[in-house]
Scaffold this motif. Structure first.
Motif, PDB file in Angstrom:
ATOM      1  N   LEU B 414       0.516   7.097  -7.662  1.00  0.00           N
ATOM      2  CA  LEU B 414       0.153   5.799  -7.103  1.00  0.00           C
ATOM      3  C   LEU B 414      -1.180   5.883  -6.367  1.00  0.00           C
ATOM      4  O   LEU B 414      -2.050   5.022  -6.529  1.00  0.00           O
ATOM      5  CB  LEU B 414       1.230   5.321  -6.116  1.00  0.00           C
ATOM      6  CG  LEU B 414       2.456   4.643  -6.694  1.00  0.00           C
ATOM      7  CD1 LEU B 414       3.423   4.292  -5.590  1.00  0.00           C
ATOM      8  CD2 LEU B 414       2.043   3.386  -7.458  1.00  0.00           C
ATOM      9  N   THR B 415      -1.294   6.937  -5.573  1.00  0.00           N
ATOM     10  CA  THR B 415      -2.525   7.092  -4.802  1.00  0.00           C
ATOM     11  C   THR B 415      -3.723   7.206  -5.724  1.00  0.00           C
ATOM     12  O   THR B 415      -4.795   6.666  -5.444  1.00  0.00           O
ATOM     13  CB  THR B 415      -2.417   8.336  -3.910  1.00  0.00           C
ATOM     14  OG1 THR B 415      -1.177   8.266  -3.209  1.00  0.00           O
ATOM     15  CG2 THR B 415      -3.535   8.408  -2.915  1.00  0.00           C
ATOM     16  N   ASN B 421     -12.353  -0.342  -5.654  1.00  0.00           N
ATOM     17  CA  ASN B 421     -12.208  -1.785  -5.749  1.00  0.00           C
ATOM     18  C   ASN B 421     -10.910  -2.253  -5.094  1.00  0.00           C
ATOM     19  O   ASN B 421     -10.890  -3.137  -4.240  1.00  0.00           O
ATOM     20  CB  ASN B 421     -12.192  -2.122  -7.244  1.00  0.00           C
ATOM     21  CG  ASN B 421     -12.816  -3.475  -7.465  1.00  0.00           C
ATOM     22  OD1 ASN B 421     -13.010  -4.226  -6.507  1.00  0.00           O
ATOM     23  ND2 ASN B 421     -13.130  -3.770  -8.713  1.00  0.00           N
ATOM     24  N   LEU B 422      -9.841  -1.607  -5.516  1.00  0.00           N
ATOM     25  CA  LEU B 422      -8.528  -1.980  -4.993  1.00  0.00           C
ATOM     26  C   LEU B 422      -8.455  -1.704  -3.498  1.00  0.00           C
ATOM     27  O   LEU B 422      -7.894  -2.475  -2.735  1.00  0.00           O
ATOM     28  CB  LEU B 422      -7.449  -1.175  -5.718  1.00  0.00           C
ATOM     29  CG  LEU B 422      -7.109  -1.629  -7.137  1.00  0.00           C
ATOM     30  CD1 LEU B 422      -6.195  -0.624  -7.793  1.00  0.00           C
ATOM     31  CD2 LEU B 422      -6.446  -3.000  -7.104  1.00  0.00           C
ATOM     32  N   ARG B 425      -9.908  -4.399  -1.565  1.00  0.00           N
ATOM     33  CA  ARG B 425      -9.230  -5.688  -1.617  1.00  0.00           C
ATOM     34  C   ARG B 425      -7.871  -5.690  -0.928  1.00  0.00           C
ATOM     35  O   ARG B 425      -7.463  -6.684  -0.345  1.00  0.00           O
ATOM     36  CB  ARG B 425      -9.070  -6.118  -3.082  1.00  0.00           C
ATOM     37  CG  ARG B 425     -10.295  -6.834  -3.603  1.00  0.00           C
ATOM     38  CD  ARG B 425     -10.180  -7.130  -5.070  1.00  0.00           C
ATOM     39  NE  ARG B 425      -9.107  -8.065  -5.400  1.00  0.00           N
ATOM     40  CZ  ARG B 425      -8.693  -8.274  -6.656  1.00  0.00           C
ATOM     41  NH1 ARG B 425      -9.253  -7.605  -7.640  1.00  0.00           N
ATOM     42  NH2 ARG B 425      -7.739  -9.139  -6.894  1.00  0.00           N
ATOM     43  N   TYR B 426      -7.159  -4.606  -1.061  1.00  0.00           N
ATOM     44  CA  TYR B 426      -5.785  -4.607  -0.516  1.00  0.00           C
ATOM     45  C   TYR B 426      -5.652  -3.561   0.585  1.00  0.00           C
ATOM     46  O   TYR B 426      -5.076  -2.498   0.379  1.00  0.00           O
ATOM     47  CB  TYR B 426      -4.777  -4.301  -1.630  1.00  0.00           C
ATOM     48  CG  TYR B 426      -4.844  -5.265  -2.778  1.00  0.00           C
ATOM     49  CD1 TYR B 426      -4.312  -6.544  -2.672  1.00  0.00           C
ATOM     50  CD2 TYR B 426      -5.436  -4.881  -3.978  1.00  0.00           C
ATOM     51  CE1 TYR B 426      -4.374  -7.425  -3.736  1.00  0.00           C
ATOM     52  CE2 TYR B 426      -5.501  -5.753  -5.039  1.00  0.00           C
ATOM     53  CZ  TYR B 426      -4.972  -7.025  -4.919  1.00  0.00           C
ATOM     54  OH  TYR B 426      -5.028  -7.897  -5.966  1.00  0.00           O
ATOM     55  N   THR B 427      -6.166  -3.859   1.726  1.00  0.00           N
ATOM     56  CA  THR B 427      -6.139  -2.853   2.786  1.00  0.00           C
ATOM     57  C   THR B 427      -4.712  -2.566   3.250  1.00  0.00           C
ATOM     58  O   THR B 427      -4.376  -1.441   3.586  1.00  0.00           O
ATOM     59  CB  THR B 427      -6.981  -3.309   3.996  1.00  0.00           C
ATOM     60  OG1 THR B 427      -6.616  -4.645   4.311  1.00  0.00           O
ATOM     61  CG2 THR B 427      -8.455  -3.224   3.695  1.00  0.00           C
ATOM     62  N   GLU B 428      -3.889  -3.595   3.282  1.00  0.00           N
ATOM     63  CA  GLU B 428      -2.506  -3.394   3.715  1.00  0.00           C
ATOM     64  C   GLU B 428      -1.785  -2.443   2.768  1.00  0.00           C
ATOM     65  O   GLU B 428      -1.051  -1.558   3.179  1.00  0.00           O
ATOM     66  CB  GLU B 428      -1.756  -4.735   3.764  1.00  0.00           C
ATOM     67  CG  GLU B 428      -2.057  -5.561   4.996  1.00  0.00           C
ATOM     68  CD  GLU B 428      -1.749  -4.803   6.271  1.00  0.00           C
ATOM     69  OE1 GLU B 428      -0.624  -4.296   6.397  1.00  0.00           O
ATOM     70  OE2 GLU B 428      -2.648  -4.700   7.134  1.00  0.00           O
ATOM     71  N   LEU B 429      -2.013  -2.658   1.489  1.00  0.00           N
ATOM     72  CA  LEU B 429      -1.396  -1.806   0.471  1.00  0.00           C
ATOM     73  C   LEU B 429      -1.831  -0.350   0.662  1.00  0.00           C
ATOM     74  O   LEU B 429      -1.028   0.576   0.610  1.00  0.00           O
ATOM     75  CB  LEU B 429      -1.804  -2.305  -0.916  1.00  0.00           C
ATOM     76  CG  LEU B 429      -1.228  -1.557  -2.103  1.00  0.00           C
ATOM     77  CD1 LEU B 429       0.279  -1.641  -2.104  1.00  0.00           C
ATOM     78  CD2 LEU B 429      -1.800  -2.109  -3.402  1.00  0.00           C
ATOM     79  N   VAL B 430      -3.101  -0.201   0.927  1.00  0.00           N
ATOM     80  CA  VAL B 430      -3.627   1.153   1.122  1.00  0.00           C
ATOM     81  C   VAL B 430      -2.949   1.807   2.321  1.00  0.00           C
ATOM     82  O   VAL B 430      -2.512   2.951   2.257  1.00  0.00           O
ATOM     83  CB  VAL B 430      -5.156   1.114   1.335  1.00  0.00           C
ATOM     84  CG1 VAL B 430      -5.665   2.489   1.737  1.00  0.00           C
ATOM     85  CG2 VAL B 430      -5.842   0.638   0.077  1.00  0.00           C
ATOM     86  N   ARG B 431      -2.831   1.018   3.394  1.00  0.00           N
ATOM     87  CA  ARG B 431      -2.208   1.577   4.582  1.00  0.00           C
ATOM     88  C   ARG B 431      -0.757   1.963   4.280  1.00  0.00           C
ATOM     89  O   ARG B 431      -0.295   3.030   4.659  1.00  0.00           O
ATOM     90  CB  ARG B 431      -2.262   0.560   5.729  1.00  0.00           C
ATOM     91  CG  ARG B 431      -2.200   1.220   7.089  1.00  0.00           C
ATOM     92  CD  ARG B 431      -2.609   0.253   8.189  1.00  0.00           C
ATOM     93  NE  ARG B 431      -3.930  -0.301   7.986  1.00  0.00           N
ATOM     94  CZ  ARG B 431      -4.282  -1.552   8.350  1.00  0.00           C
ATOM     95  NH1 ARG B 431      -3.403  -2.348   8.895  1.00  0.00           N
ATOM     96  NH2 ARG B 431      -5.503  -1.978   8.150  1.00  0.00           N
ATOM     97  N   GLY B 432      -0.091   1.068   3.584  1.00  0.00           N
ATOM     98  CA  GLY B 432       1.300   1.352   3.202  1.00  0.00           C
ATOM     99  C   GLY B 432       1.404   2.634   2.396  1.00  0.00           C
ATOM    100  O   GLY B 432       2.276   3.472   2.632  1.00  0.00           O
ATOM    101  N   LEU B 433       0.493   2.795   1.481  1.00  0.00           N
ATOM    102  CA  LEU B 433       0.519   3.998   0.643  1.00  0.00           C
ATOM    103  C   LEU B 433       0.280   5.248   1.480  1.00  0.00           C
ATOM    104  O   LEU B 433       0.863   6.296   1.216  1.00  0.00           O
ATOM    105  CB  LEU B 433      -0.541   3.896  -0.452  1.00  0.00           C
ATOM    106  CG  LEU B 433      -0.119   3.120  -1.692  1.00  0.00           C
ATOM    107  CD1 LEU B 433      -1.290   2.990  -2.655  1.00  0.00           C
ATOM    108  CD2 LEU B 433       1.041   3.817  -2.381  1.00  0.00           C
TER     109      LEU B 433
END
Lengths: 162, 777
Positions: B414-415, B421-422, B425-433
């Motif tokens: 996933l990482t 790009n992603l 755009r999706y900082t929350e998703l990154v933090r979650g990951l």
């Protein structure tokens, strides 16, 4: 005879087709048809590439991931000494269990399921060592010759120096 | 039937644990630590083995263990001195017990007189010691399991507080003796205070059995102290709320004999054994006169209060007879209660001390409180008593480990999918990951810790091996073990036993010289084999060293040439010669002994260790000794790797072996006469292996665009792998190639990448060894 002993292991499954009959999966390599007993076949899948294994004979096409386990793929054409297959998406891998191992063999196509009588299995004529080594017997079906593959023999001797 | 088999399997599991414990204790005892704790541990282990063996009817084992136990008992009492002779006899006895267990497990029959010699020696030692000894009698007690039932008298005391006293008239004894326990200063009177902790029953102990055993020792009088019984609402059905006071009269009885009765409840209760007329605590000393008669009303009340739960709480089945017995009742003075309160305080410091003048009828409601307080404190205290553990089927743990491994892989996949790009755009998703990554790592570490075990479990099998080897070869060998608490994954440990056995055999057979030879060389007659384990980064190093002869390089080389492993015109370095002993079928022993020399030894070591992703290195100093180092991964489940490309195929190199990577354009290659290449790194020359060439693949990249992966193989020798591309780092799960295929040279295994394709794991050391052979051939 390998086919016979395998049949005993799975006696209850094949009982339906009767004591003296045998069900085979038939597949083709070029013009020739070969068969393996249906109870040994685990899965049939389209060729989707394999990771080559170094230091092995040319008939070892590599390994694939079969739901988390690594399964080696043998090129049956190359095993018979006819050179490597150039596989396409239309080629087929037949995954079988040999002893406690799972192996895949790469063939051109799967053609049929055959029900044959045990009495129709003929001995392989003496002569060519490759034939007698790799075949368990010969069956005539619809006036075609079907070679009964000896899976143990196919799988053996895969190492380069072995 | 299958139930019995289950029990048997559990018994054998326990036996192997106990045998390990024995080895461990004796290793310490041999080293001079001869304190009582160790002896007791040994005694308990043998006793447990004997007990189980009796249950399953392994009579040979029972007989032997019994004789052994008797000897140990004498040693424990100090009647037999723990001389070196006795120690070595005991060690031999452990081996025999082990053989008996193995025989019982495999269903084999041992020779009927197996171990007889040792057994006779036990007897001889025991007897030699017993001659004319007045203690003989108490010795007999231990030997004969005297189950003859002497009436037990149990009193259930009631005072106007909570103490119920019940009396069963003994057949043989004079009531008076009981009624006045502190008949002063007559030898043979003992006061035993037995205060079980709450969990006594849950450990499958029954006080009644203990009392019966005590009764077999002499006349006893048992009183249950019920002051701590809480109100019904606070009552824990399976807890023990009673304690007992037992007066025991038996002449010539030793304190240890009494304590032995309580051997199995050790840790589940507090036991106080006081010879009467000696050190009786002042509070208890002026014990009350005539024993109480239960006041009917009071008794009823108590019975009501206790009823069924009481039955569970206090297995005073004897008490049931109490009412029918002539019951004497009188308010029992508060002193005994007081002394038990004191006792309770010892157990649980948190229990508030009971005020002394309690005779003034403590209200029933008051009683539960201290008890409840005590309960909490006690439970807390008990937790510290023993390491709490559960037995879990390894399969279950493995399933969790596998799932966690897959989770780790998925997470890293996933990482990888996150591109810039992603990310933007999706900082929350990154933090979650990121959190997921952290948690996954933590989860993985914890799961691995579950499976980690000290190497002790393998090391502890080795002393016996060394003893046997010493006997067989007529050499004198001492085994030292270091770092046996180092923890490794259980699956790795399982794979260690065979290699270690081979390595130690090798050291004992080929390494260590005969005593005379050692003497003539100015060494100590006793050869030393040192077995050590230590953690080094992500690896565990297991080292077997000996101070023997070292590898006979001339012979090795000669043999290698004879066998065609080394071409006549090649002169390998000393180090290369040393590694030759790992070649299959290699043996330098002049004669094939039944210990080693069949040539299947060291290559088993190598293949076993390789199978679990480790590597082996040997160093030798002629005349001084040799050292074999096993480098093992901490865990088998997940491997940190670098993903590289060779030809069109992905390969992974274990990160633990990589020193650095560089571009070929910046590297300095030099040619050597053999036609090969070496790489110059900071003045050091390193062998170069072109992986594509070695694996028979075509590299379609310009030489300068390729990469060098500098790896450290065993023994500080580096090797430079040339690969076509470096893709990145990740974690992978090791999958076996052998499961469905066979071992392939230069490949340590396979793994499945995030895209579902298989990548092969490069066996760095294997490539190097292969290179040596190739050069040689």
């Amino acid at each position: 005879m390998e086919a016979l002993s395998l049949r005993e292991d799975n006696g209850d499954k094949t009982a339906v087709v009767g004591q003296n009959t045998l069900q085979l999966i038939a597949f083709s390599i070029g013009e020739q048809t070969y068969g393996v007993e249906i109870t040994t076949v685990r899965e049939i899948r389209a060729w989707n590439g394999a990771t080559p294994l170094p230091n092995t004979r040319d008939f070892v096409r590599g390994v694939i991931n079969l739901r988390g386990t690594i399964v080696p793929i043998f090129d049956l054409r190359a095993r018979f000494g006819d050179g490597q297959t150039s596989p396409t998406k239309n080629h087929v891998v037949v995954v079988m269990s040999v002893g406690d191992k799972w192996v895949g063999i790469l063939v051109d196509a799967v053609s049929d399921i055959l029900t044959v009588s045990r009495e129709d299995i003929h001995n392989v004529p003496e002569g060519n060592a490759i034939d007698t080594e790799l075949l368990n017997g010969i069956i005539t079906h619809d006036s075609r010759m079907v070679g009964l593959i000896d899976l143990h023999a196919v799988v053996n001797g895969a190492k380069l120096d072995g | 039937m299958s139930d019995l088999d289950d029990f048997k399997a559990t018994y054998f599991d326990e036996c192997s644990e106990l045998m390990n414990e024995l080895e461990e204790q004796f290793a310490a005892i041999e080293g001079g630590e001869r304190d009582a704790d160790r002896l007791n541990a040994v005694f308990r282990a043998i006793h447990s083995i004997k007990g189980g063996a009796g249950a399953f009817g392994f009579s040979g084992l029972v007989g032997f263990a019994h004789a052994y136990e008797t000897l140990l008992d004498y040693v424990r009492d100090g009647r037999v001195e723990m001389t070196d002779d006795v120690v070595s006899l005991c060690i031999r006895a452990n081996d025999i017990v082990g053989d008996y267990i193995n025989a019982a497990q495999s269903g084999e029959e041992l020779a009927a007189d197996y171990g007889q010699e040792e057994k006779q020696r036990f007897d001889a030692i025991a007897r030699g010691q017993r001659g004319g000894d007045e203690d003989e009698w108490s010795g007999e007690i231990i030997e004969e399991f005297d189950i003859e039932f002497t009436p037990v008298r149990v009193e259930l005391a009631v005072d106007d507080g909570d103490v119920v006293e019940a009396v069963e008239a003994p057949v043989a004894a004079e009531p008076d003796t009981f009624d006045a326990p502190p008949m002063p200063v007559e030898p043979g009177h003992w006061e035993v205070r037995f205060t079980p902790y709450r969990q006594l029953y849950s450990r499958a102990n029954d006080p009644l059995l203990l009392f019966r055993e005590l009764a077999a020792l002499g006349e006893i009088n048992v009183r249950a102290i019920l002051t701590d019984i809480p109100a019904l609402s606070d009552f824990e059905p399976f807890g023990v709320y009673c304690s007992w006071e037992i007066s025991l009269f038996a002449p010539d009885l030793t304190e240890s004999a009494i304590r032995e009765v309580f051997e199995f409840v050790d840790g589940d209760c507090s036991i106080e054994v006081v010879p009467l007329g000696h050190v009786v605590p002042p509070a208890a000393a002026p014990a009350p006169a005539p024993v109480a008669v239960v006041q009917p009303a009071k008794a009823d009340e108590n019975l009501m209060a206790l009823t069924e739960d009481e039955v569970a709480a206090a297995p005073v089945r004897l008490v049931a007879e109490a009412p029918s017995a002539p019951v004497a009742a009188e308010p029992v003075a508060e002193e005994p209660a007081l002394s038990f309160a004191d006792l309770a305080n010892e157990i649980s410091a948190s229990a508030p001390p009971r005020p002394v003048p309690q005779a003034a009828a403590p209200k029933p409601a008051a009683a539960p409180k201290p008890a409840a307080g005590g309960e909490g404190g006690e439970e807390g205290g008990n937790r510290a008593v023993g390491v709490q553990s559960i037995r879990v089927d390894l399969d279950k743990v493995d399933r969790v480990v596998n799932m966690v491994s897959e989770l780790v892989i998925t997470q890293s996949m996933l990482t990888q999918q996150m591109d810039e790009n992603l990310r933007a755009r999706y900082t929350e998703l990154v933090r979650g990951l990121e959190v997921l990554a952290q948690t996954t790592r933590g989860l993985q570490d914890s799961v691995m810790a579950i499976r980690a075990q000290p190497v002790k479990s393998v090391f502890s099998r080795m002393p016996r091996l060394v003893r046997e080897l010493a006997t067989k070869t007529g050499k004198k060998i001492k085994l030292e073990t270091i770092g046996e608490n180092t923890e490794i994954d259980k699956t790795v440990i399982e794979q260690l036993s065979d290699p270690l056995t081979h390595m130690i055999r090798n050291s004992a057979d080929h390494g260590i010289e005969d005593p005379e030879k050692r003497k003539s060389r100015g060494k100590s007659e006793i050869g030393t084999i040192r077995l050590s384990a230590e953690q080094a980064g992500g690896n565990i190093l297991i080292i077997v060293e000996d101070d023997g002869n070292g590898i006979n390089r001339e012979r090795v080389l000669q043999l290698a040439r004879d066998k065609g492993l080394v071409a006549p015109d090649i002169t390998p370095t000393d180090e290369q010669i040393d590694q030759l002993i790992f070649a299959p079928g290699f043996s330098t022993a002049d004669a094939v002994s039944d210990i080693s020399g069949r040539g299947v030894g060291m290559d088993v070591v190598l293949s076993n260790i390789k199978k679990i992703g480790g590597s082996v290195h040997v160093r030798s100093w002629t005349g001084k000794g040799s050292r074999v180092t096993l480098r093992l991964p901490l865990t088998l489940a997940v491997l940190d790797v670098m993903l590289v490309k060779v030809g069109e195929s992905p390969y992974v190199v274990p990160l633990s072996s990589i020193v650095e990577t560089m571009q070929c354009s910046g590297a300095i290659f030099e040619r050597v006469p053999s036609g090969g290449q070496v790489l110059q790194v900071r003045g050091e020359y390193v062998q170069v292996i072109d992986v594509a060439q070695r694996f028979g693949m075509h590299s379609n990249k310009a030489p300068d665009d390729r990469f060098v992966v500098l790896c450290e193989s065993e023994g500080s020798q580096k090797v430079a792998l040339v690969v076509d591309d470096i893709i990145g780092q990740q974690q992978v799960v090791i999958k076996s190639l052998e499961e469905n295929f066979e071992q392939v040279e230069g490949i340590a295994g396979g793994t499945i990448l995030g895209d579902g394709n298989v990548a092969l794991i490069v066996d760095v050391q294997g490539l190097r060894v292969h290179q040596i052979h190739q050069n040689a051939a």
